[in-house]
Design a protein around this motif. Structure first.
Motif, mmCIF file in Angstrom:
data_model
loop_
_atom_site.group_PDB
_atom_site.id
_atom_site.type_symbol
_atom_site.label_atom_id
_atom_site.label_comp_id
_atom_site.label_asym_id
_atom_site.label_seq_id
_atom_site.Cartn_x
_atom_site.Cartn_y
_atom_site.Cartn_z
ATOM 1 N N MET A 6 0.848 -1.170 0.000
ATOM 2 C CA MET A 6 0.000 0.000 0.000
ATOM 3 C C MET A 6 0.895 1.235 0.000
ATOM 4 N N ASP A 171 -8.452 -10.752 0.325
ATOM 5 C CA ASP A 171 -7.695 -10.464 1.543
ATOM 6 C C ASP A 171 -8.226 -11.445 2.572
ATOM 7 N N HIS A 197 -4.250 -9.506 -1.061
ATOM 8 C CA HIS A 197 -3.672 -8.696 0.013
ATOM 9 C C HIS A 197 -3.068 -9.597 1.076
ATOM 10 N N LYS A 199 -2.277 -9.403 5.087
ATOM 11 C CA LYS A 199 -2.262 -8.879 6.453
ATOM 12 C C LYS A 199 -2.696 -10.013 7.358
ATOM 13 N N GLU A 241 -0.175 -4.857 3.757
ATOM 14 C CA GLU A 241 -0.766 -3.709 4.446
ATOM 15 C C GLU A 241 -0.763 -3.946 5.951
ATOM 16 N N TYR A 242 -1.145 -2.903 6.689
ATOM 17 C CA TYR A 242 -1.257 -2.930 8.154
ATOM 18 C C TYR A 242 0.081 -3.093 8.860
#
Length: 265
Positions: A6, A171, A197, A199, A241-242
């Motif tokens: 991201m 995700d 994704h 995470k 991400e995260y």
């Protein structure tokens, strides 16, 4: 399957390729078009590291308690057109990708779940017609808190919309294993997955999500997730991400790379 991030300022864009990241995912400004990045701003992010644009992203509802929100549909079509104008930057993707992330499931008095479903199909149908004209993929991000909360729900919508433009941003931490079991989810969606994704998620004793975080900080079975993506589909980019620090990002990367190597072997 190449690794992406991201967009953000934690790691300089020029440094990303040396860390193993080949693409970034970027965002439109929700319902506020004045907050959309310009083409020049996007290129300023991509150019230093010769990065690909994994996808653009839009957070809007599309539906409310009584069905479709016309203004959100119009806004999404505007972002379809803006995403299509970025063609040539999407790397290994077969076509430009716009990820639609549902903001949440409608709440309030007078909610009619049948109308919510019909509104989703109506709104996405209109958006997908615009996407077809632009040779663009609409990737729905399935999320337990949103209006598309499971693999099964997406397939119901897909069967109503009937558009080659409609796909999935998977995700797994957003809906597995509580909404759809992990490997089954990837297997069910394999022909629809456009982007993935990375995470993690952790849960409270009552089964609700306690927190989201970077890969390795929760309960998602990453060896199974990566193996399933490798076995059932051909995903150009896995976007992280995260992560909340450089160290967390690199740890997450190493976990995924280990899974990729094991799966390939």
């Amino acid at each position: 399957m190449k690794l992406g991030l991201m967009s953000g300022n934690m790691v300089p864009a020029a440094e990303l390729p040396s860390l193993g990241f080949k693409a970034v995912q970027m965002f439109f400004g929700g319902n506020d078009a004045s907050k959309d990045p310009t083409t020049e701003a996007i290129d300023e992010v991509l150019r230093p590291g010769n990065l690909a644009l994994a996808a653009m992203t839009l957070h809007v509802d599309l539906v409310e308690t009584q069905g479709c929100i016309p203004e959100d549909v119009d806004r999404t079509i505007q972002c379809v057109e803006k995403t299509a104008a970025l063609a040539g930057r999407f790397g290994d993707n077969e076509r430009p990708v716009l990820v639609w992330h549902p903001s949440g499931y409608p709440e309030g008095e007078g909610i009619d779940d049948d109308l919510v479903f019909q509104g989703l199909c109506e709104g996405l149908g209109t958006v997908c017609k615009a996407a077809e004209q632009q040779n663009l993929a609409i990737a729905v991000e399935i999320t337990r808190a949103g209006s598309v909360g499971s693999a099964e729900m997406f397939l119901l919508i897909r069967d109503q919309v009937k558009s080659d433009a409609l796909g999935v941003c998977i995700d797994a931490a957003n809906f597995a294993p509580d909404r759809t079991p992990l490997e089954r989810a990837v297997r069910m969606l394999r022909s629809d997955i456009v982007i993935a994704h990375a995470k993690d998620s952790s849960f409270t004793d009552n089964g609700e999500v306690a927190d989201y975080g970077p890969v390795g900080t929760g309960r998602l079975d990453y060896p199974t997730y990566i193996r399933s993506l490798q076995a059932y589909c051909n995903v150009p980019y896995l976007v992280f991400e995260y992560y909340r620090s450089r160290e967390q990002l690199l740890t997450a990367r190493d976990i995924v790379n280990s899974c990729l190597t094991t799966g390939a072997g």
